[in-house]
Design a protein around this motif. Sequence first.
Motif, short mmCIF file in Angstrom:
data_model
loop_
_atom_site.label_atom_id
_atom_site.label_comp_id
_atom_site.label_asym_id
_atom_site.label_seq_id
_atom_site.Cartn_x
_atom_site.Cartn_y
_atom_site.Cartn_z
N TYR A 155 31.12 41.57 41.32
CA TYR A 155 32.08 40.89 42.18
C TYR A 155 32.22 39.42 41.78
O TYR A 155 31.31 38.81 41.24
N GLY A 156 33.40 38.88 42.07
CA GLY A 156 33.64 37.45 42.03
C GLY A 156 33.92 36.98 43.45
O GLY A 156 34.14 37.79 44.36
N THR A 197 35.47 38.28 48.73
CA THR A 197 34.86 39.00 47.61
C THR A 197 35.92 39.84 46.89
O THR A 197 36.74 40.49 47.53
N PHE A 198 35.85 39.82 45.56
CA PHE A 198 36.78 40.59 44.72
C PHE A 198 35.97 41.41 43.73
O PHE A 198 35.06 40.88 43.07
N GLU A 199 36.32 42.67 43.56
CA GLU A 199 35.68 43.47 42.51
C GLU A 199 36.29 43.08 41.17
O GLU A 199 37.51 42.96 41.04
N VAL A 200 35.43 42.86 40.16
CA VAL A 200 35.90 42.43 38.86
C VAL A 200 35.47 43.43 37.78
O VAL A 200 34.88 44.47 38.07
N ASN A 201 35.77 43.10 36.53
CA ASN A 201 35.73 44.06 35.43
C ASN A 201 34.52 43.85 34.53
O ASN A 201 34.58 43.17 33.52
N HIS A 202 33.38 44.44 34.95
CA HIS A 202 32.11 44.30 34.23
C HIS A 202 31.39 45.64 34.37
O HIS A 202 31.59 46.34 35.37
N PRO A 203 30.55 46.02 33.41
CA PRO A 203 30.01 47.39 33.41
C PRO A 203 29.33 47.86 34.70
O PRO A 203 29.62 48.96 35.16
N PRO A 204 28.43 47.08 35.36
CA PRO A 204 27.91 47.56 36.64
C PRO A 204 28.84 47.15 37.78
O PRO A 204 29.87 46.52 37.57
N GLU A 205 28.49 47.50 39.01
CA GLU A 205 29.20 47.04 40.19
C GLU A 205 29.11 45.50 40.22
O GLU A 205 28.02 44.94 40.31
N LEU A 214 27.89 44.34 49.31
CA LEU A 214 29.18 43.71 49.08
C LEU A 214 30.30 44.74 48.99
O LEU A 214 30.08 45.89 48.59
N ALA A 215 31.48 44.30 49.34
CA ALA A 215 32.71 45.08 49.18
C ALA A 215 33.86 44.09 49.20
O ALA A 215 33.72 42.98 49.73
N PRO A 216 35.01 44.44 48.62
CA PRO A 216 36.15 43.52 48.67
C PRO A 216 36.52 43.18 50.11
O PRO A 216 36.51 44.04 50.99
N GLY A 217 36.82 41.91 50.35
CA GLY A 217 37.18 41.46 51.68
C GLY A 217 36.55 40.13 51.99
O GLY A 217 35.91 39.50 51.13
N SER A 239 42.48 41.33 39.49
CA SER A 239 41.90 40.68 40.67
C SER A 239 41.56 39.22 40.42
O SER A 239 41.44 38.42 41.35
N LEU A 240 41.39 38.82 39.16
CA LEU A 240 41.04 37.44 38.85
C LEU A 240 42.14 36.46 39.27
O LEU A 240 41.85 35.33 39.67
N ASP A 241 43.39 36.88 39.20
CA ASP A 241 44.48 35.98 39.58
C ASP A 241 44.44 35.67 41.07
O ASP A 241 44.64 34.53 41.48
N ALA A 242 44.16 36.68 41.89
CA ALA A 242 44.05 36.45 43.33
C ALA A 242 42.80 35.64 43.64
O ALA A 242 42.81 34.76 44.52
N LEU A 243 41.72 35.90 42.93
CA LEU A 243 40.47 35.18 43.14
C LEU A 243 40.65 33.68 42.87
O LEU A 243 40.14 32.84 43.63
N ALA A 244 41.36 33.34 41.80
CA ALA A 244 41.45 31.95 41.37
C ALA A 244 42.63 31.20 41.95
O ALA A 244 42.67 29.96 41.86
N ALA A 245 43.58 31.87 42.56
CA ALA A 245 44.86 31.27 42.92
C ALA A 245 44.70 29.97 43.72
O ALA A 245 44.15 29.98 44.82
#
Length: 256
Positions: free
Chosen positions: A151-152, A141-149, A127-130, A173-179
């Motif tokens: 994605y949302g 795919t969006f990278e989010v804020n959690h200890p390991p790699e 996975l990677a953003p995109g 990134s959550l705002d773009a993910l959920a918009a």
Amino acid sequence: MRLTVLGCSGSTPGPHEPSSGYLLEAGDFALGVELGNGTLAELYAARDPLTLGGLVFSHLHPDHCADFSALTVLRRWHPDPSVDPRAHRLPVYAPKEAPSRFAAAYAPDREELTRTDLSDIYDFHPLAPGSRRIGPLEVTTFEVNHPPETYGFRFTHGGRTLAYTGDTGVCDSLDALAAGADVLLGEASWTHSDERPSGVHLSGLQLGELAARAGVSRLLITHVAPWTDPQAVLAEARVVFEGDIALVERGASYPV
């Protein structure tokens, strides 16, 4: 699209409750999203696991992927001779360490680990953003804020969108993910407190604030930890989000 909850207990399984796992269906196509502790049994109840068109993992914590080894046993050792998983490798979209991590979980001992390769039955995609196509779905795919790699995802089909936070703390990134999503499937592992560690999980309040900012049509709350009162999490979210909102339940299905 239709979302079926295979399990929704956060961080660990709970009483009669598997960990994170979801089935997303669009027409005849079925995508597994997470496969945490106990979810393969629930997948069996929903449909034949061998009919999945793909699997997506937000990250590699056991409560999101522990049943992958059980799926590997099924795909390699199914007794029906007409079933040949090697004839169609299952696409798996996951963090880059997934092939080695899943091989380590499946290998029976240290010696076998050096010879364990799951690429005969799985087609791994890091996975990677995109954005990409998975079957009929457009998946962003969006990278989010959690200890390991971690994605949302946004899953779009037929003009409808399901957004899924994965496990995450507050991040831009959550705002773009959920918009503007039709449905936001969001984790809220605990109630709100300034003493909670940052960059791990969302509270009910934080998830409700995200849903309100993003203007989603429906909020589905998942990943509530077994030691947390889910009604308290729901009440927090309702303070700030006035739209349709519900706690998801194992075995329940939700139209997107």
